[in-house]
Design a protein around this motif. Sequence first.
Motif, PDB file in Angstrom:
ATOM      1  N   ARG A   1      -1.853   2.514  -9.959  1.00 26.94           N
ATOM      2  CA  ARG A   1      -3.237   2.079  -9.796  1.00 26.94           C
ATOM      3  C   ARG A   1      -3.760   2.651  -8.473  1.00 26.94           C
ATOM      4  O   ARG A   1      -3.894   1.961  -7.479  1.00 26.94           O
ATOM      5  CB  ARG A   1      -3.329   0.551  -9.831  1.00 26.94           C
ATOM      6  N   HIS A   2      -4.039   3.949  -8.501  1.00 27.88           N
ATOM      7  CA  HIS A   2      -4.319   4.710  -7.284  1.00 27.88           C
ATOM      8  C   HIS A   2      -5.579   4.254  -6.561  1.00 27.88           C
ATOM      9  O   HIS A   2      -5.676   4.414  -5.341  1.00 27.88           O
ATOM     10  CB  HIS A   2      -4.437   6.203  -7.619  1.00 27.88           C
ATOM     11  N   ALA A   3      -6.548   3.698  -7.265  1.00 27.99           N
ATOM     12  CA  ALA A   3      -7.826   3.354  -6.630  1.00 27.99           C
ATOM     13  C   ALA A   3      -8.003   1.859  -6.430  1.00 27.99           C
ATOM     14  O   ALA A   3      -9.085   1.407  -6.039  1.00 27.99           O
ATOM     15  CB  ALA A   3      -8.980   3.908  -7.464  1.00 27.99           C
ATOM     16  N   THR A   4      -6.943   1.079  -6.680  1.00 25.27           N
ATOM     17  CA  THR A   4      -7.056  -0.385  -6.596  1.00 25.27           C
ATOM     18  C   THR A   4      -6.655  -0.860  -5.208  1.00 25.27           C
ATOM     19  O   THR A   4      -5.651  -0.414  -4.646  1.00 25.27           O
ATOM     20  CB  THR A   4      -6.159  -1.064  -7.642  1.00 25.27           C
ATOM     21  N   THR A   5      -7.428  -1.803  -4.666  1.00 26.51           N
ATOM     22  CA  THR A   5      -7.094  -2.433  -3.381  1.00 26.51           C
ATOM     23  C   THR A   5      -6.511  -3.817  -3.629  1.00 26.51           C
ATOM     24  O   THR A   5      -6.903  -4.516  -4.562  1.00 26.51           O
ATOM     25  CB  THR A   5      -8.334  -2.559  -2.484  1.00 26.51           C
TER      26      THR A   5
ATOM     27  N   SER B   1      -0.603   6.265  11.901  1.00 30.51           N
ATOM     28  CA  SER B   1      -2.044   6.013  11.839  1.00 30.51           C
ATOM     29  C   SER B   1      -2.325   4.515  11.759  1.00 30.51           C
ATOM     30  O   SER B   1      -1.711   3.791  10.963  1.00 30.51           O
ATOM     31  CB  SER B   1      -2.657   6.703  10.622  1.00 30.51           C
ATOM     32  N   THR B   2      -3.255   4.056  12.585  1.00 29.10           N
ATOM     33  CA  THR B   2      -3.693   2.659  12.531  1.00 29.10           C
ATOM     34  C   THR B   2      -5.161   2.566  12.106  1.00 29.10           C
ATOM     35  O   THR B   2      -5.751   1.490  12.157  1.00 29.10           O
ATOM     36  CB  THR B   2      -3.512   1.975  13.901  1.00 29.10           C
ATOM     37  N   ARG B   3      -5.717   3.683  11.665  1.00 28.04           N
ATOM     38  CA  ARG B   3      -7.143   3.713  11.300  1.00 28.04           C
ATOM     39  C   ARG B   3      -7.318   3.425   9.814  1.00 28.04           C
ATOM     40  O   ARG B   3      -7.904   4.191   9.064  1.00 28.04           O
ATOM     41  CB  ARG B   3      -7.738   5.071  11.680  1.00 28.04           C
ATOM     42  N   TRP B   4      -6.777   2.311   9.366  1.00 22.94           N
ATOM     43  CA  TRP B   4      -6.937   1.882   7.979  1.00 22.94           C
ATOM     44  C   TRP B   4      -7.159   0.381   7.960  1.00 22.94           C
ATOM     45  O   TRP B   4      -6.841  -0.329   8.917  1.00 22.94           O
ATOM     46  CB  TRP B   4      -5.715   2.259   7.135  1.00 22.94           C
ATOM     47  N   SER B   5      -7.705  -0.094   6.853  1.00 24.00           N
ATOM     48  CA  SER B   5      -8.026  -1.508   6.704  1.00 24.00           C
ATOM     49  C   SER B   5      -7.478  -2.011   5.378  1.00 24.00           C
ATOM     50  O   SER B   5      -7.427  -1.267   4.391  1.00 24.00           O
ATOM     51  CB  SER B   5      -9.545  -1.712   6.751  1.00 24.00           C
ATOM     52  N   GLU B   6      -7.077  -3.270   5.348  1.00 28.78           N
ATOM     53  CA  GLU B   6      -6.577  -3.854   4.100  1.00 28.78           C
ATOM     54  C   GLU B   6      -7.667  -3.898   3.029  1.00 28.78           C
ATOM     55  O   GLU B   6      -7.369  -3.952   1.839  1.00 28.78           O
ATOM     56  CB  GLU B   6      -6.043  -5.259   4.352  1.00 28.78           C
ATOM     57  N   ARG B   7      -8.919  -3.873   3.439  1.00 28.25           N
ATOM     58  CA  ARG B   7     -10.025  -3.966   2.477  1.00 28.25           C
ATOM     59  C   ARG B   7     -10.235  -2.668   1.703  1.00 28.25           C
ATOM     60  O   ARG B   7     -10.779  -2.687   0.587  1.00 28.25           O
ATOM     61  CB  ARG B   7     -11.316  -4.339   3.203  1.00 28.25           C
TER      62      ARG B   7
ATOM     63  N   TYR C   1      -0.808  -4.017  -0.091  1.00 25.24           N
ATOM     64  CA  TYR C   1       0.155  -3.129  -0.738  1.00 25.24           C
ATOM     65  C   TYR C   1      -0.590  -2.167  -1.642  1.00 25.24           C
ATOM     66  O   TYR C   1      -1.776  -2.356  -1.951  1.00 25.24           O
ATOM     67  CB  TYR C   1       1.216  -3.916  -1.511  1.00 25.24           C
ATOM     68  N   VAL C   2       0.118  -1.108  -2.053  1.00 21.87           N
ATOM     69  CA  VAL C   2      -0.481  -0.104  -2.933  1.00 21.87           C
ATOM     70  C   VAL C   2       0.430   0.099  -4.137  1.00 21.87           C
ATOM     71  O   VAL C   2       1.631  -0.205  -4.090  1.00 21.87           O
ATOM     72  CB  VAL C   2      -0.706   1.242  -2.209  1.00 21.87           C
ATOM     73  N   SER C   3      -0.151   0.622  -5.219  1.00 21.39           N
ATOM     74  CA  SER C   3       0.568   0.822  -6.480  1.00 21.39           C
ATOM     75  C   SER C   3       0.552   2.292  -6.876  1.00 21.39           C
ATOM     76  O   SER C   3      -0.478   2.970  -6.753  1.00 21.39           O
ATOM     77  CB  SER C   3      -0.083  -0.023  -7.583  1.00 21.39           C
ATOM     78  N   SER C   4       1.707   2.763  -7.377  1.00 21.82           N
ATOM     79  CA  SER C   4       1.803   4.161  -7.794  1.00 21.82           C
ATOM     80  C   SER C   4       1.046   4.439  -9.084  1.00 21.82           C
ATOM     81  O   SER C   4       0.776   5.602  -9.410  1.00 21.82           O
ATOM     82  CB  SER C   4       3.275   4.550  -7.982  1.00 21.82           C
TER      83      SER C   4
ATOM     84  N   ARG D   1      -5.381   6.610  -0.587  1.00 21.23           N
ATOM     85  CA  ARG D   1      -5.746   6.688   0.833  1.00 21.23           C
ATOM     86  C   ARG D   1      -4.622   6.234   1.755  1.00 21.23           C
ATOM     87  O   ARG D   1      -4.836   6.069   2.955  1.00 21.23           O
ATOM     88  CB  ARG D   1      -6.970   5.812   1.099  1.00 21.23           C
ATOM     89  N   ALA D   2      -3.460   6.036   1.207  1.00 23.26           N
ATOM     90  CA  ALA D   2      -2.364   5.474   2.003  1.00 23.26           C
ATOM     91  C   ALA D   2      -1.968   6.422   3.129  1.00 23.26           C
ATOM     92  O   ALA D   2      -1.814   7.630   2.914  1.00 23.26           O
ATOM     93  CB  ALA D   2      -1.163   5.202   1.110  1.00 23.26           C
ATOM     94  N   PRO D   3      -1.788   5.904   4.345  1.00 24.33           N
ATOM     95  CA  PRO D   3      -1.368   6.752   5.466  1.00 24.33           C
ATOM     96  C   PRO D   3       0.088   7.179   5.315  1.00 24.33           C
ATOM     97  O   PRO D   3       0.877   6.524   4.639  1.00 24.33           O
ATOM     98  CB  PRO D   3      -1.559   5.842   6.686  1.00 24.33           C
TER      99      PRO D   3
END
Length: 253
Positions: A47-51, A110-116, A42-45, A122-124
Amino acid sequence: MLAGASVAVTVTLGLAPAGVAQATTTTSTVTTVRTYATDDTYVSSTRHATTFGAADKLVVGRSGGETRTSYLKFTVRALPAGSRLTGAQVRLPLAGRPPASTLTLLRVPSTRWSERTLTAGRAPRAGSVVGRTTLSARSTVAVFDVGRVVTKPGTYAFALRSSATAAVTRLRSVEYGDRTTGGPEIRLTVRRSVAAPVPAAGGTCTVDALLVPSCGVLWGAAAGGFTDTPRDQALKAWEQTTGRTAAIFHAYH
């Protein structure tokens, strides 16, 4: 073979008449195959650079001024010869009691992303809506019908959002268990057609103590085995679909 654990249950339904085979006919078997996510995060609005790919939970919704969106990716492997996909569900187990809300599943082209490496920055881009489901405090799993999207082998990606504006929903990620026993999954319905001999009329067709037929074939399915539909209703619906009447109904208690 398809990736993931598969379950195929066959219940005896009929026996072809005896005799010497003169032609062939086609019978079908239905298998449920569970394919687990290859990537989920998941991504946070705020924490833009956190994985969050290593977290054991996915989070969606908004609270404290922070909006979170989850991402899922699945790989559907090549099917055995004579098989085709006839249905697909995305199933997301919940972690704890969710707030009353609506979850929306969207296709991610897009499927060219990784959970890591996936972050908010970088969210598609999310595409069209695939489905919605309403949650209550009693919900334990979020289910989406993706049969119109997942129609053949390939890689599929989705985004998950929540309508909640003052609470979040937590779901189990693959890291909660492992990649074969838990977390987000696509539950595939696979139908395989098999050519079987059609015996000529006459004679007697029998089965031995192990229910092995002396001619023809035994065939069947676990009607409603992976749904909440009452078994008698599921069996009747299956009979109507196949055009045959069951000879034996076998149930476990």
